[in-house]
Design a protein around this motif. Sequence first.
Motif, PDB file in Angstrom:
ATOM      1  N   ASP A   1       0.827  -1.211   0.000  1.00 35.00           N
ATOM      2  CA  ASP A   1       0.000   0.000   0.000  1.00 35.00           C
ATOM      3  C   ASP A   1       0.862   1.261   0.000  1.00 35.00           C
ATOM      4  OD1 ASP A   1      -2.292  -1.519   0.001  1.00 35.00           O
ATOM      5  OD2 ASP A   1      -2.712  -1.237   2.138  1.00 35.00           O
ATOM      6  N   SER A   2       1.904   1.287   0.809  1.00 35.02           N
ATOM      7  CA  SER A   2       2.746   2.485   0.881  1.00 35.02           C
ATOM      8  C   SER A   2       3.513   2.702  -0.422  1.00 35.02           C
ATOM      9  CB  SER A   2       3.709   2.399   2.061  1.00 35.02           C
ATOM     10  OG  SER A   2       4.649   1.378   1.865  1.00 35.02           O
ATOM     11  N   ILE A  38       7.979   3.385   6.167  1.00 35.24           N
ATOM     12  CA  ILE A  38       6.578   3.544   5.810  1.00 35.24           C
ATOM     13  C   ILE A  38       6.093   4.820   6.469  1.00 35.24           C
ATOM     14  CG2 ILE A  38       4.303   2.463   5.855  1.00 35.24           C
ATOM     15  CD1 ILE A  38       6.544   0.783   4.448  1.00 35.24           C
ATOM     16  N   ASP A  39       5.600   5.759   5.653  1.00 36.82           N
ATOM     17  CA  ASP A  39       5.205   7.071   6.156  1.00 36.82           C
ATOM     18  C   ASP A  39       3.727   7.170   6.515  1.00 36.82           C
ATOM     19  OD1 ASP A  39       7.802   7.697   5.526  1.00 36.82           O
ATOM     20  OD2 ASP A  39       7.297   8.787   3.716  1.00 36.82           O
ATOM     21  N   ASN A  40       2.905   6.472   5.766  1.00 40.78           N
ATOM     22  CA  ASN A  40       1.478   6.688   5.937  1.00 40.78           C
ATOM     23  C   ASN A  40       0.741   5.356   5.939  1.00 40.78           C
ATOM     24  OD1 ASN A  40      -0.994   7.908   6.121  1.00 40.78           O
ATOM     25  ND2 ASN A  40      -1.115   8.478   3.984  1.00 40.78           N
ATOM     26  N   THR A  41       0.323   4.938   7.088  1.00 41.90           N
ATOM     27  CA  THR A  41      -0.477   3.732   7.227  1.00 41.90           C
ATOM     28  C   THR A  41      -1.298   3.859   8.493  1.00 41.90           C
ATOM     29  OG1 THR A  41      -0.406   1.321   7.139  1.00 41.90           O
ATOM     30  CG2 THR A  41       1.239   2.396   8.501  1.00 41.90           C
ATOM     31  N   SER A  42      -2.303   3.037   8.619  1.00 41.40           N
ATOM     32  CA  SER A  42      -3.164   3.153   9.791  1.00 41.40           C
ATOM     33  C   SER A  42      -2.488   2.540  11.015  1.00 41.40           C
ATOM     34  CB  SER A  42      -4.506   2.463   9.537  1.00 41.40           C
ATOM     35  OG  SER A  42      -4.340   1.069   9.520  1.00 41.40           O
ATOM     36  N   ASN A  43      -2.881   3.012  12.180  1.00 43.03           N
ATOM     37  CA  ASN A  43      -2.325   2.487  13.416  1.00 43.03           C
ATOM     38  C   ASN A  43      -2.708   1.035  13.638  1.00 43.03           C
ATOM     39  OD1 ASN A  43      -1.006   4.848  14.038  1.00 43.03           O
ATOM     40  ND2 ASN A  43      -2.729   5.694  15.168  1.00 43.03           N
TER      41      ASN A  43
END
Length: 115
Positions: free
Chosen positions: A11-12, A85-90
């Motif tokens: 995804d990232s 990874i910069d942007n992913t859900s917690n």
Amino acid sequence: MNKVLEQVIKDSLSNKKCKIGGIAVLRSVKDSKLIVCSESLPVDTKNKITESAKSLNIPIYNFANTSIELGRFCKKPFRISVISIDNTSNSDISGVLEEINKEESEDSSEEDKAE
């Protein structure tokens, strides 16, 4: 490698919300949510990344293969020694952390059996 981590990385990469390579990762540690290091990452670079990540409470996943394998895993035609990874859900990060803890506990129990 677990499926959650696999999905997080894919995804990232597709959303271009990651940094690849030691210098890029070192510059962006503060914006990272997870760092994945291959076995091929030079020790001095790994120490710098680990030190920065620990001070900011950013988890590090030690990929149990070489940079060639991490590059293949990321579907890139080059080696990747480290990726952040910069942007992913917690919740995705939680799943990865659970797997990391599970692997660490299995490793320590195997070491205890060997002694």
